[in-house]
Design a protein around this motif. Structure first.
Motif, PDB file in Angstrom:
ATOM      1  N   CYS A 124      -2.063 112.249 105.408  1.00 48.47           N
ATOM      2  CA  CYS A 124      -2.610 111.063 104.366  1.00 48.47           C
ATOM      3  C   CYS A 124      -4.768 112.214 105.113  1.00 48.47           C
ATOM      4  O   CYS A 124      -6.289 111.045 104.743  1.00 48.47           O
ATOM      5  CB  CYS A 124      -2.691 109.764 104.442  1.00 48.47           C
ATOM      6  N   ARG A 125      -5.216 112.933 106.117  1.00 52.32           N
ATOM      7  CA  ARG A 125      -6.532 113.408 105.767  1.00 52.32           C
ATOM      8  C   ARG A 125      -7.443 113.981 104.554  1.00 52.32           C
ATOM      9  O   ARG A 125      -6.361 114.153 103.476  1.00 52.32           O
ATOM     10  CB  ARG A 125      -6.487 114.267 107.319  1.00 52.32           C
ATOM     11  N   GLN A 126      -8.292 114.390 104.976  1.00 50.17           N
ATOM     12  CA  GLN A 126      -9.278 115.412 103.599  1.00 50.17           C
ATOM     13  C   GLN A 126      -8.928 116.607 103.665  1.00 50.17           C
ATOM     14  O   GLN A 126      -8.121 117.861 105.167  1.00 50.17           O
ATOM     15  CB  GLN A 126     -10.891 114.799 104.078  1.00 50.17           C
ATOM     16  N   GLN A 174     -10.621 118.872 103.767  1.00 46.08           N
ATOM     17  CA  GLN A 174     -11.483 119.995 105.150  1.00 46.08           C
ATOM     18  C   GLN A 174     -10.361 119.424 106.134  1.00 46.08           C
ATOM     19  O   GLN A 174     -10.914 120.999 107.468  1.00 46.08           O
ATOM     20  CB  GLN A 174     -12.837 119.368 105.108  1.00 46.08           C
ATOM     21  N   GLU A 175     -10.798 118.852 107.163  1.00 49.75           N
ATOM     22  CA  GLU A 175      -9.471 118.577 107.554  1.00 49.75           C
ATOM     23  C   GLU A 175      -8.367 119.185 108.059  1.00 49.75           C
ATOM     24  O   GLU A 175      -8.171 119.839 109.223  1.00 49.75           O
ATOM     25  CB  GLU A 175      -9.254 116.806 108.559  1.00 49.75           C
ATOM     26  N   PRO A 200      -5.336 112.954 100.486  1.00 52.39           N
ATOM     27  CA  PRO A 200      -5.453 112.789 100.999  1.00 52.39           C
ATOM     28  C   PRO A 200      -5.371 110.280 100.884  1.00 52.39           C
ATOM     29  O   PRO A 200      -4.641 110.438  99.969  1.00 52.39           O
ATOM     30  CB  PRO A 200      -6.782 113.004 100.263  1.00 52.39           C
ATOM     31  N   ASP A 235      -6.381 109.462  97.512  1.00 56.43           N
ATOM     32  CA  ASP A 235      -5.808 109.229  96.418  1.00 56.43           C
ATOM     33  C   ASP A 235      -3.750 109.144  96.200  1.00 56.43           C
ATOM     34  O   ASP A 235      -3.272 109.354  95.240  1.00 56.43           O
ATOM     35  CB  ASP A 235      -5.485 111.010  96.253  1.00 56.43           C
ATOM     36  N   CYS A 271      -2.523 111.028 110.047  1.00 57.76           N
ATOM     37  CA  CYS A 271      -4.313 111.462 110.485  1.00 57.76           C
ATOM     38  C   CYS A 271      -4.903 111.793 111.075  1.00 57.76           C
ATOM     39  O   CYS A 271      -4.042 112.526 111.951  1.00 57.76           O
ATOM     40  CB  CYS A 271      -4.954 110.406 109.840  1.00 57.76           C
ATOM     41  N   ARG A 318      -5.872 105.561 109.677  1.00 56.70           N
ATOM     42  CA  ARG A 318      -5.379 105.307 107.723  1.00 56.70           C
ATOM     43  C   ARG A 318      -4.140 105.556 108.057  1.00 56.70           C
ATOM     44  O   ARG A 318      -3.873 105.086 106.912  1.00 56.70           O
ATOM     45  CB  ARG A 318      -6.247 107.421 108.175  1.00 56.70           C
TER      46      ARG A 318
END
Length: 142
Positions: A59-61, A63-64, A77, A80, A100, A105
């Protein structure tokens, strides 16, 4: 007393070497009810993540995810998730392990998914940081 100690029932299913099989271990953590533990440890997640009926949800972004990822994880993410619940529908009654960076998160996402009826959603405590330290040092730390 550890409040999670009573959540994991004992299993009689043993693997070839006498240890608990991943399937039995997994079943003990995902009994399909809201009372199931909301967090599992990184070693516990590693033991069952390759089961075909398990979804490892990152569930990270993006970029991560580009910096570090766990092989086989699906990226959605956190922001979302509400808009993309339909994509998770095949796992409504199946195990979802959310992770995450550090586990904050993913715990929120697991709670949200439980509230939406995904009874076997749980968070991987410590996130990808713990995964890198405890399971796979080839996963970048950031």
């Amino acid at each position: 007393m550890n409040p999670r100690a009573f959540l994991r029932p004992h299993s009689d299913e043993k693997g070839a070497a006498g240890e608990e099989s991943p399937a039995a271990f997994f079943a003990s953590y995902f009994p399909g009810s809201m009372d199931a533990t909301l967090e599992i440890t990184v070693p516990e997640a590693a033991a069952v993540r390759c089961e075909e009926h398990v979804l490892l949800l990152d569930c990270r972004q993006p970029q991560e995810y580009g910096i570090a990822r766990i092989e086989g994880a699906r990226l959605i993410p956190m922001a979302d998730i509400p808009l993309r619940l339909a994509e998770l529908e095949p796992w409504r009654d199946r195990p979802i392990i959310v992770h995450c960076h550090h586990g904050v998160r993913s715990l929120r996402v697991a709670r949200f998914l439980r509230e939406k009826g995904f009874s076997q959603a749980c968070s991987m405590r410590g996130g990808i940081e713990a995964w890198s330290v405890e399971i796979d040092p080839n996963v970048s730390r950031y």
